[in-house]
Design a protein around this motif. Structure first.
Motif, PDB file in Angstrom:
ATOM      1  N   ARG A  22      27.608  -0.936 117.243  1.00 26.32           N
ATOM      2  CA  ARG A  22      28.746  -1.272 116.510  1.00 26.32           C
ATOM      3  C   ARG A  22      29.750  -0.125 116.463  1.00 26.32           C
ATOM      4  NH1 ARG A  22      27.536  -6.864 116.536  1.00 26.32           N
ATOM      5  NH2 ARG A  22      25.721  -7.022 116.790  1.00 26.32           N
ATOM      6  N   ASP A  23      31.154  -0.524 116.515  1.00 25.58           N
ATOM      7  CA  ASP A  23      32.572  -0.342 115.759  1.00 25.58           C
ATOM      8  C   ASP A  23      32.223  -0.158 114.497  1.00 25.58           C
ATOM      9  OD1 ASP A  23      33.163  -2.159 115.498  1.00 25.58           O
ATOM     10  OD2 ASP A  23      34.268  -1.717 117.256  1.00 25.58           O
ATOM     11  N   SER A  24      32.994   0.205 113.064  1.00 29.68           N
ATOM     12  CA  SER A  24      33.220   0.004 112.173  1.00 29.68           C
ATOM     13  C   SER A  24      33.609  -1.361 111.695  1.00 29.68           C
ATOM     14  CB  SER A  24      34.425   1.253 111.660  1.00 29.68           C
ATOM     15  OG  SER A  24      35.926   0.485 112.479  1.00 29.68           O
ATOM     16  N   GLU A  25      33.834  -2.327 112.890  1.00 32.22           N
ATOM     17  CA  GLU A  25      34.136  -3.614 111.618  1.00 32.22           C
ATOM     18  C   GLU A  25      32.941  -4.869 112.762  1.00 32.22           C
ATOM     19  OE1 GLU A  25      37.970  -5.093 114.257  1.00 32.22           O
ATOM     20  OE2 GLU A  25      39.326  -2.988 113.103  1.00 32.22           O
ATOM     21  N   GLY A  26      31.650  -3.794 113.702  1.00 26.53           N
ATOM     22  CA  GLY A  26      30.940  -5.286 113.567  1.00 26.53           C
ATOM     23  C   GLY A  26      31.182  -5.253 114.873  1.00 26.53           C
ATOM     24  N   GLY A  27      31.577  -4.939 115.676  1.00 29.50           N
ATOM     25  CA  GLY A  27      31.769  -4.788 116.607  1.00 29.50           C
ATOM     26  C   GLY A  27      30.730  -4.254 118.293  1.00 29.50           C
ATOM     27  N   VAL A  28      30.399  -4.889 119.177  1.00 30.19           N
ATOM     28  CA  VAL A  28      29.592  -4.333 119.652  1.00 30.19           C
ATOM     29  C   VAL A  28      30.126  -3.265 120.646  1.00 30.19           C
ATOM     30  CG1 VAL A  28      27.677  -4.283 121.110  1.00 30.19           C
ATOM     31  CG2 VAL A  28      28.142  -6.460 119.682  1.00 30.19           C
ATOM     32  N   LEU A  29      30.121  -2.174 120.631  1.00 31.79           N
ATOM     33  CA  LEU A  29      30.538  -1.258 122.055  1.00 31.79           C
ATOM     34  C   LEU A  29      29.281  -1.111 122.580  1.00 31.79           C
ATOM     35  CD1 LEU A  29      30.941   1.657 119.366  1.00 31.79           C
ATOM     36  CD2 LEU A  29      33.248   0.339 120.317  1.00 31.79           C
ATOM     37  N   TYR A  30      28.367  -1.054 122.892  1.00 29.21           N
ATOM     38  CA  TYR A  30      27.379  -0.925 124.443  1.00 29.21           C
ATOM     39  C   TYR A  30      26.107  -1.469 123.905  1.00 29.21           C
ATOM     40  CZ  TYR A  30      24.869   2.311 127.651  1.00 29.21           C
ATOM     41  OH  TYR A  30      24.362   1.956 128.336  1.00 29.21           O
ATOM     42  N   VAL A  31      25.309  -1.821 125.008  1.00 33.01           N
ATOM     43  CA  VAL A  31      24.104  -2.417 124.916  1.00 33.01           C
ATOM     44  C   VAL A  31      23.689  -1.467 126.621  1.00 33.01           C
ATOM     45  CG1 VAL A  31      22.531  -4.023 124.898  1.00 33.01           C
ATOM     46  CG2 VAL A  31      24.825  -4.490 123.812  1.00 33.01           C
ATOM     47  N   GLY A  32      22.300  -1.046 125.717  1.00 30.74           N
ATOM     48  CA  GLY A  32      21.358  -0.514 126.765  1.00 30.74           C
ATOM     49  C   GLY A  32      19.555  -0.650 126.200  1.00 30.74           C
ATOM     50  N   LYS A  33      18.960  -0.284 127.396  1.00 25.45           N
ATOM     51  CA  LYS A  33      17.753  -0.161 127.285  1.00 25.45           C
ATOM     52  C   LYS A  33      16.511   0.764 126.997  1.00 25.45           C
ATOM     53  CE  LYS A  33      17.399  -0.857 131.875  1.00 25.45           C
ATOM     54  NZ  LYS A  33      19.006  -0.789 132.344  1.00 25.45           N
ATOM     55  N   ALA A  34      15.497   0.957 126.701  1.00 25.88           N
ATOM     56  CA  ALA A  34      15.189   2.338 126.979  1.00 25.88           C
ATOM     57  C   ALA A  34      13.567   2.045 127.048  1.00 25.88           C
ATOM     58  CB  ALA A  34      15.233   3.158 125.602  1.00 25.88           C
ATOM     59  N   ARG A  35      12.451   2.775 127.289  1.00 32.51           N
ATOM     60  CA  ARG A  35      10.719   2.935 127.374  1.00 32.51           C
ATOM     61  C   ARG A  35      10.972   3.145 125.796  1.00 32.51           C
ATOM     62  NH1 ARG A  35      11.612   5.312 132.830  1.00 32.51           N
ATOM     63  NH2 ARG A  35      10.172   3.668 134.411  1.00 32.51           N
ATOM     64  N   ASP A  36      11.846   4.807 125.283  1.00 36.57           N
ATOM     65  CA  ASP A  36      11.170   5.146 123.836  1.00 36.57           C
ATOM     66  C   ASP A  36      12.992   4.995 123.969  1.00 36.57           C
ATOM     67  OD1 ASP A  36      10.517   6.886 122.227  1.00 36.57           O
ATOM     68  OD2 ASP A  36       9.477   8.094 122.879  1.00 36.57           O
ATOM     69  N   LEU A  37      12.882   3.929 121.945  1.00 33.95           N
ATOM     70  CA  LEU A  37      14.182   4.281 121.821  1.00 33.95           C
ATOM     71  C   LEU A  37      14.379   4.891 120.999  1.00 33.95           C
ATOM     72  CD1 LEU A  37      13.504   0.144 120.332  1.00 33.95           C
ATOM     73  CD2 LEU A  37      15.444   0.908 122.128  1.00 33.95           C
ATOM     74  N   LYS A  38      14.112   5.289 120.447  1.00 36.00           N
ATOM     75  CA  LYS A  38      14.070   7.227 119.226  1.00 36.00           C
ATOM     76  C   LYS A  38      14.473   8.080 120.632  1.00 36.00           C
ATOM     77  CE  LYS A  38      11.576   8.421 115.675  1.00 36.00           C
ATOM     78  NZ  LYS A  38      11.696   8.815 114.685  1.00 36.00           N
ATOM     79  N   LYS A  39      14.324   8.037 120.770  1.00 34.89           N
ATOM     80  CA  LYS A  39      13.796   9.616 121.950  1.00 34.89           C
ATOM     81  C   LYS A  39      15.183   9.007 123.148  1.00 34.89           C
ATOM     82  CE  LYS A  39      12.005  12.071 125.895  1.00 34.89           C
ATOM     83  NZ  LYS A  39      11.272  12.550 127.563  1.00 34.89           N
ATOM     84  N   ARG A  40      15.501   8.059 123.364  1.00 33.94           N
ATOM     85  CA  ARG A  40      16.799   7.517 124.051  1.00 33.94           C
ATOM     86  C   ARG A  40      18.063   7.609 122.810  1.00 33.94           C
ATOM     87  NH1 ARG A  40      20.802   8.310 127.093  1.00 33.94           N
ATOM     88  NH2 ARG A  40      21.379   7.006 128.821  1.00 33.94           N
ATOM     89  N   VAL A  41      17.356   6.546 122.009  1.00 33.33           N
ATOM     90  CA  VAL A  41      18.867   6.827 121.052  1.00 33.33           C
ATOM     91  C   VAL A  41      19.130   8.377 120.311  1.00 33.33           C
ATOM     92  CG1 VAL A  41      19.954   6.247 118.705  1.00 33.33           C
ATOM     93  CG2 VAL A  41      18.528   5.132 120.328  1.00 33.33           C
ATOM     94  N   ARG A  42      18.468   9.189 120.791  1.00 31.99           N
ATOM     95  CA  ARG A  42      18.880  10.134 120.122  1.00 31.99           C
ATOM     96  C   ARG A  42      19.825  11.398 120.532  1.00 31.99           C
ATOM     97  NH1 ARG A  42      16.651  13.048 115.367  1.00 31.99           N
ATOM     98  NH2 ARG A  42      15.326  11.544 114.360  1.00 31.99           N
ATOM     99  N   GLN A  43      19.959  10.906 122.337  1.00 25.66           N
ATOM    100  CA  GLN A  43      20.270  11.608 123.152  1.00 25.66           C
ATOM    101  C   GLN A  43      21.610  11.843 122.736  1.00 25.66           C
ATOM    102  OE1 GLN A  43      17.968   9.938 126.543  1.00 25.66           O
ATOM    103  NE2 GLN A  43      16.342  11.454 126.620  1.00 25.66           N
ATOM    104  N   TYR A  44      21.795  10.573 122.497  1.00 22.63           N
ATOM    105  CA  TYR A  44      23.519  10.125 122.113  1.00 22.63           C
ATOM    106  C   TYR A  44      24.629  10.973 121.058  1.00 22.63           C
ATOM    107  CZ  TYR A  44      23.289   6.148 125.279  1.00 22.63           C
ATOM    108  OH  TYR A  44      23.176   5.010 126.420  1.00 22.63           O
ATOM    109  N   PHE A  45      23.492  11.467 120.454  1.00 21.28           N
ATOM    110  CA  PHE A  45      23.988  12.210 119.469  1.00 21.28           C
ATOM    111  C   PHE A  45      23.800  13.577 119.480  1.00 21.28           C
ATOM    112  CE2 PHE A  45      23.478   8.063 117.851  1.00 21.28           C
ATOM    113  CZ  PHE A  45      24.605   7.724 117.848  1.00 21.28           C
ATOM    114  N   THR A  46      23.379  14.633 120.805  1.00 20.68           N
ATOM    115  CA  THR A  46      23.119  15.654 120.670  1.00 20.68           C
ATOM    116  C   THR A  46      23.449  16.250 121.913  1.00 20.68           C
ATOM    117  OG1 THR A  46      21.056  14.945 121.926  1.00 20.68           O
ATOM    118  CG2 THR A  46      20.592  15.794 119.981  1.00 20.68           C
TER     119      THR A  46
END
Length: 608
Positions: A22-46
């Motif tokens: 979500r952005d700063s106003e609470g709007g949805v920017l992106y929706v994704g799926k993952a087998r391992d949520l922790k591993k997949r989400v961290r990839q966006y910030f590395t």
């Protein structure tokens, strides 16, 4: 990375599921799926990111996750959330149409062949899909010559006249006349079986059988029958000439190809049925799309629009959640569906063919984009604007002698008409026949009403009208303090006569200017404005005509006991007019969702 996001990442589960940015106003920017949520989400910030990906990550202000029990559950949840929120950074496949299918109503005593865009859960046989509706209709015309069957839409044969009296189709040899007993159910079913065999890829076998029957009829001096069989053989051969054999005769499969260049991608799906290439679908992707996300989005959305799911789907790359996709697609098809990435043989050659089609479609798309960019820049200069005109919205008004007034709004953007963004407004205020007031109301509702937040602002608002219409719209906007984009009007000029054929030239007007804009009659910008105006006019007339038909149907159904809003809507979806309902049989009306024989009988009594 923002410090509060780092804190959120610490608490994300390693389970399968769905993540929401979500952005700063609470709007949805992106929706994704993952087998391992922790591993997949961290990839966006590395790691380091460039361009649009870097901008996307900088906009993320919070992360939400939803844990799922299985990969299939995560896949379905992702699809639901994308449909609900329409996130701007999810892949958006520009392809929302339902594809034409051939339907053979085998459950009827005398089956029919027709075109439909929706697969019903009935006993009919469906063949397709076909990407080109015009080509499908032309093929249907040839098939009707090759395999003459009845055209009337009732469950039992019979035209608009009295039962037992054959219609004109019988007189011209396009129907065997089951309504008048001219053909037995057994002989009629033989023609139906030949048609089904042909649609399943047995065209050559059908020709051999027809040729044998023609020879027998000729030897027995039944020359009229032999001539009719000869004409049917020619019609079958004409259809076969238009089909390309690319696989084994038993093969039903879809083949996906992908091509990308300069931030634009094209995903192509080839439809192979009974070993023959019957059509293709092209999906355009913008803003540097990710091929894996594009393929994932295609599998999620394409087969949920009534498209026949084949037993095999060939893809050019491996995908996440492959087994979950197969489970979902198998559920839709009612049988096993496999997703494969061939590495050799005929499957690899089919993938190469799909890639060649994608490359060609991409070249055509980029060529249109370059032409649109050039025309957009030239149009902006001619109208005195500081920026190119990449998006145009055009407003037109349609009414019946001043009554039942509707306003249409069509959208052109970067070389394409965006039909999914078209809008139709029912005029609420103003006097009957006051087009000026109707235009002002449409513009006000577009830029100050509920529609304002749903669509991006255009670079140009085109009004179907001249100085008077432009002045009225500008005055209303000024009085209501509504900010409007640059405007122009297109109308027939009074003084400039054509040199040939009579009539008036179109002229382009700007607000606050009495003389039209000097614009070459055969230039790209002038033709573009004419095309958009003509499309607005077409959409206004066709939508108005459809609304009138619906209102006539609804008013005729009002007051019938047992017919409420849901049943009226179901009737409207099945039948297009009162005439079709009157012509339909009791059983056909009773088969509509929510109906039974008692309600169908009431409808027939009131409308007869």
């Amino acid at each position: 990375m923002k410090p509060w996001i780092l804190d959120q990442l610490k608490h994300i589960s390693s389970s399968p599921g769905v993540y929401i940015f979500r952005d700063s106003e609470g709007g949805v920017l992106y929706v994704g799926k993952a087998r391992d949520l922790k591993k997949r989400v961290r990839q966006y910030f590395t790691g380091r990111r460039q361009g649009r990906a870097r901008l996307f990550v900088s906009l993320i202000d919070s992360v939400e996750t939803i844990v799922a029990k299985t990969e299939k559950e995560a896949l379905l949840l992702e699809n639901t959330l994308i449909k609900r929120h329409r996130p701007p950074y999810n892949v958006n496949l520009k392809d929302d149409k339902g594809y034409p299918l051939f339907r053979v109503t085998v459950e009827e005593e005398f089956p029919r062949l027709e075109i439909t865009r929706k697969m019903e859960h009935d006993k009919s046989l469906y063949f397709g899909p076909f990407s080109d509706a015009g080509a499908a209709r032309r093929t249907l015309a040839w098939l009707e010559r090759a395999f003459p069957l009845r055209h009337c839409r009732k469950p039992k044969p019979g035209g608009r006249g009295k039962p037992g009296r054959p219609c004109m189709d019988y007189q011209i040899g396009r129907c065997p006349g089951p309504c008048s007993g001219e053909v037995s159910p057994e002989f009629y079913r033989k023609t139906v079986n030949e048609l089904i065999a042909f649609l399943r890829g047995g065209g050559r076998k059908v020709i051999r059988e027809l040729t044998g029957r023609m020879g027998s009829a000729s030897r027995e001096l039944r020359f009229e029958e032999a001539a009719a069989l000869r004409d049917r053989i020619r019609a079958v051969e004409a259809v076969l000439e238009k089909q390309d054999v690319v696989a084994d005769r038993e093969d039903d499969l879809d083949v996906v190809g992908f091509s990308m260049s300069e931030g634009t991608g094209v995903l192509v799906c080839l439809f192979v049925r009974s070993g023959m290439l019957v059509g293709r679908s092209d999906m355009i992707l913008r803003d540097d799309p990710d091929p894996f996300q594009a393929l994932d989005a295609f599998l999620l959305t394409h087969y949920r629009k009534g498209v026949n799911v084949p037993p095999r789907i060939l893809v050019p790359m491996g995908i996440d959640f492959e087994k979950a996709h197969e489970e979902v697609l198998s559920g839709l098809a009612g049988r096993s569906v496999r997703i494969q990435k061939p590495v050799r043989g005929r499957g690899l050659r089919l993938l190469s063919l799909a890639r060649d089609n994608a490359d060609q479609a991409l070249r055509e798309t980029m060529g249109r984009d370059r032409e649109a960019w050039a025309v957009s820049g030239e149009l902006g200069k001619l109208l005195g604007l500081e920026t190119p005109v990449h998006r145009v919205e055009c407003v037109d008004i349609s009414h019946t002698s001043g009554r039942e007034t509707y306003g249409s709004l069509v959208v052109w953007e970067r070389g394409r008409l965006r039909k999914e963004e078209y809008r139709l407004f029912s005029i609420r205020e103003g006097k009957e026949g006051d087009d000026y007031a109707a235009l002002a109301e449409v513009v006000e509702r577009r830029f100050a009403g509920s529609t304002a937040g749903q669509m991006p602002l255009p670079d140009l608002l085109l009004i179907d009208g001249g100085k008077g219409q432009l002045g009225r719209v500008a005055e209303t906007a000024r009085r209501r303090q509504i900010p409007l984009p640059p405007m122009a009007g297109i109308a027939k000029g009074r003084g400039a006569k054509r040199k040939e054929g009579g009539g008036n030239y179109d002229e382009i007007y700007l607000p606050g200017r009495s003389n039209p804009v000097a614009m070459a009659r055969h230039s790209g910008p002038f033709h573009l404005l004419q095309m958009i105006r003509d499309e607005a006019h077409r959409f206004a007339l066709s939508s108005h005509r459809n609304r009138r038909g619906q209102e006539d149907l609804m008013s005729s159904l009002d007051g019938i006991p047992g017919i409420g809003p849901l049943r009226r809507k179901a009737l409207l979806e099945r039948f297009r007019s009162l005439q079709e309902i009157r012509a339909a049989g009791l059983e056909e009306i009773a088969s509509v969702t929510g109906f039974n024989r008692a309600v169908a009988k009431k409808v027939k009594e009131v409308l007869s």
